[in-house]
Design an enzyme around this catalytic site. Sequence first.
Site, PDB file in Angstrom:
ATOM      1  N   TYR A 153      12.576   5.125  17.348  1.00 51.19           N
ATOM      2  CA  TYR A 153      13.062   3.816  16.884  1.00 51.19           C
ATOM      3  C   TYR A 153      13.196   2.847  18.060  1.00 51.19           C
ATOM      4  O   TYR A 153      12.689   1.720  18.018  1.00 51.19           O
ATOM      5  CB  TYR A 153      14.414   3.995  16.186  1.00 51.19           C
ATOM      6  CG  TYR A 153      15.002   2.708  15.649  1.00 51.19           C
ATOM      7  CD1 TYR A 153      14.533   2.151  14.458  1.00 51.19           C
ATOM      8  CD2 TYR A 153      16.020   2.035  16.325  1.00 51.19           C
ATOM      9  CE1 TYR A 153      15.064   0.968  13.964  1.00 51.19           C
ATOM     10  CE2 TYR A 153      16.554   0.858  15.845  1.00 51.19           C
ATOM     11  CZ  TYR A 153      16.081   0.331  14.660  1.00 51.19           C
ATOM     12  OH  TYR A 153      16.598  -0.847  14.175  1.00 51.19           O
ATOM     13  N   LYS A 157      11.075  -0.694  18.924  1.00 52.81           N
ATOM     14  CA  LYS A 157      11.711  -2.014  19.031  1.00 52.81           C
ATOM     15  C   LYS A 157      11.443  -2.655  20.402  1.00 52.81           C
ATOM     16  O   LYS A 157      11.261  -3.867  20.497  1.00 52.81           O
ATOM     17  CB  LYS A 157      13.213  -1.902  18.753  1.00 52.81           C
ATOM     18  CG  LYS A 157      13.534  -1.466  17.303  1.00 52.81           C
ATOM     19  CD  LYS A 157      13.009  -2.455  16.287  1.00 52.81           C
ATOM     20  CE  LYS A 157      13.337  -2.084  14.846  1.00 52.81           C
ATOM     21  NZ  LYS A 157      12.804  -3.025  13.858  1.00 52.81           N
TER      22      LYS A 157
HETATM   23  N1  LIG Z   1      21.197  -2.764  10.032  1.00 54.78           N
HETATM   24  C1  LIG Z   1      21.262  -2.790  11.338  1.00 54.78           C
HETATM   25  O1  LIG Z   1      22.337  -2.515  11.902  1.00 54.78           O
HETATM   26  C2  LIG Z   1      20.046  -3.151  12.171  1.00 54.78           C
HETATM   27  C3  LIG Z   1      20.216  -3.217  13.557  1.00 54.78           C
HETATM   28  C4  LIG Z   1      19.132  -3.561  14.351  1.00 54.78           C
HETATM   29  C5  LIG Z   1      17.896  -3.844  13.781  1.00 54.78           C
HETATM   30  N2  LIG Z   1      17.755  -3.769  12.433  1.00 54.78           N
HETATM   31  C6  LIG Z   1      16.407  -4.069  11.908  1.00 54.78           C
HETATM   32  O2  LIG Z   1      16.476  -5.032  10.869  1.00 54.78           O
HETATM   33  C7  LIG Z   1      15.453  -4.766   9.894  1.00 54.78           C
HETATM   34  C8  LIG Z   1      16.112  -4.637   8.518  1.00 54.78           C
HETATM   35  O3  LIG Z   1      17.058  -3.565   8.561  1.00 54.78           O
HETATM   36  P1  LIG Z   1      18.100  -3.239   7.381  1.00 54.78           P
HETATM   37  O4  LIG Z   1      19.344  -2.774   8.027  1.00 54.78           O
HETATM   38  O5  LIG Z   1      18.146  -4.337   6.397  1.00 54.78           O
HETATM   39  O6  LIG Z   1      17.377  -1.928   6.772  1.00 54.78           O
HETATM   40  P2  LIG Z   1      17.274  -1.410   5.260  1.00 54.78           P
HETATM   41  O7  LIG Z   1      16.859   0.024   5.358  1.00 54.78           O
HETATM   42  O8  LIG Z   1      18.502  -1.732   4.505  1.00 54.78           O
HETATM   43  O9  LIG Z   1      16.070  -2.305   4.689  1.00 54.78           O
HETATM   44  C9  LIG Z   1      14.759  -2.162   5.185  1.00 54.78           C
HETATM   45  C10 LIG Z   1      13.791  -2.475   4.066  1.00 54.78           C
HETATM   46  O10 LIG Z   1      12.446  -2.275   4.567  1.00 54.78           O
HETATM   47  C11 LIG Z   1      11.698  -1.656   3.537  1.00 54.78           C
HETATM   48  N3  LIG Z   1      10.535  -0.946   4.063  1.00 54.78           N
HETATM   49  C12 LIG Z   1      10.503   0.269   4.677  1.00 54.78           C
HETATM   50  N4  LIG Z   1       9.243   0.615   4.943  1.00 54.78           N
HETATM   51  C13 LIG Z   1       8.456  -0.393   4.508  1.00 54.78           C
HETATM   52  C14 LIG Z   1       7.057  -0.600   4.498  1.00 54.78           C
HETATM   53  N5  LIG Z   1       6.209   0.319   5.002  1.00 54.78           N
HETATM   54  N6  LIG Z   1       6.571  -1.752   3.956  1.00 54.78           N
HETATM   55  C15 LIG Z   1       7.406  -2.683   3.430  1.00 54.78           C
HETATM   56  N7  LIG Z   1       8.749  -2.526   3.406  1.00 54.78           N
HETATM   57  C16 LIG Z   1       9.267  -1.392   3.938  1.00 54.78           C
HETATM   58  C17 LIG Z   1      12.695  -0.686   2.888  1.00 54.78           C
HETATM   59  O11 LIG Z   1      12.250  -0.260   1.607  1.00 54.78           O
HETATM   60  C18 LIG Z   1      13.947  -1.535   2.860  1.00 54.78           C
HETATM   61  O12 LIG Z   1      14.066  -2.275   1.665  1.00 54.78           O
HETATM   62  C19 LIG Z   1      14.752  -3.486  10.351  1.00 54.78           C
HETATM   63  O13 LIG Z   1      13.557  -3.781  11.034  1.00 54.78           O
HETATM   64  C20 LIG Z   1      15.751  -2.858  11.303  1.00 54.78           C
HETATM   65  O14 LIG Z   1      15.140  -2.011  12.263  1.00 54.78           O
HETATM   66  C21 LIG Z   1      18.785  -3.430  11.616  1.00 54.78           C
END
Ligand SMILES: NC(=O)c1ccc[n+]([C@@H]2O[C@H](COP(=O)([O-])OP(=O)(O)OC[C@H]3O[C@@H](n4cnc5c(N)ncnc54)[C@H](O)[C@@H]3O)[C@@H](O)[C@H]2O)c1
Length: 264
Positions: A153, A157
């Site tokens: 991961y 990133k």
């Molecule tokens: N939540 C956090 O604390 C956090 C922190 C840092 C970065 N992020 C980043 O923010 C973004 C959103 O995270 P989140 O927390 O909302 O995650 P989440 O898991 O709640 O949502 C991610 C969404 O992406 C979709 N997805 C997965 N694989 C996919 C694919 N191949 N094609 C299309 N859609 C796909 C999933 O079905 C899901 O609906 C991500 O890139 C994550 O790495 C999140």
Amino acid sequence: MPTAIVTGASRGIGRGIALRLASDGFDVVVNDIVQQKDHIENVVSEIEQSGKRAHGIVADVSKQADVERLISETVKTFGQLDVMVANAGILETTSLLELTTEQWDHVMGINLRGVFLCYSMAAGQMIKQKTKGKLIGACSISGYRPSGKAPAYCTSKWAVRGLTQTAALELGEHGITVNAYCPGSVKTDMSTVFAKRLAKEQKDANVDEAYKTSSHRKNALNQELFPEDIASLVSFLAGKDSNAMTGQTMICDGGMYFTYLLCP
Ligand SMILES: NC(=O)c1ccc[n+]([C@@H]2O[C@H](COP(=O)([O-])OP(=O)(O)OC[C@H]3O[C@@H](n4cnc5c(N)ncnc54)[C@H](O)[C@@H]3O)[C@@H](O)[C@H]2O)c1
């Protein structure tokens, strides 16, 4: 109306971004994978009920043909593409010693190849349209410093940050800006996976409590972050107020990065 695609937008941060860009005046394409079809439709309805236009498209961002279709269907529906938010991502919390090549490839396929495909194909469409445009990628605070036991991961990133900088250099001459956002800890389905691992490590049966008290999510502001906080940053990156910015990867974490440096 300008048009924005938000990938992985059926829940969490992506859903927050889709709702915000709709209220900013964009026609919004809500993308996610087939398993999330009902949730995509819920977000589309939510936007339509607020009097704005939205369209749901099922596509897997790790697949070239799917991203091609995502873009062509967007243009067919709304006429053009102005903003691509490559938000979709997955978290894999397996340690380096236990990580399999399949797990590594799966994370890279979605978190990195997915962003590459979204950036490159959206840029191709913007150049074809002869319009300016904005590409916005999902990075993470883990793109600036390692989070323990999530090597695939974190690497994905860090790579998004590199891709964002090189794409910005290449696409500037076309009037296309490329920037990324780095959430700290935002309570979504994804961070719940992390919370479960922490609870297991701490032998704490209460996942919520383990998550709340974890030093991993402490921030200088001592406040919880929500998808709307990240959506505000993306709204700025998608709008004209960021027109002079490109190649930047901006942290929105309540000061978690600095807190971590003090209390590793
Ligand atoms: N939540 C956090 O604390 C956090 C922190 C840092 C970065 N992020 C980043 O923010 C973004 C959103 O995270 P989140 O927390 O909302 O995650 P989440 O898991 O709640 O949502 C991610 C969404 O992406 C979709 N997805 C997965 N694989 C996919 C694919 N191949 N094609 C299309 N859609 C796909 C999933 O079905 C899901 O609906 C991500 O890139 C994550 O790495 C999140």
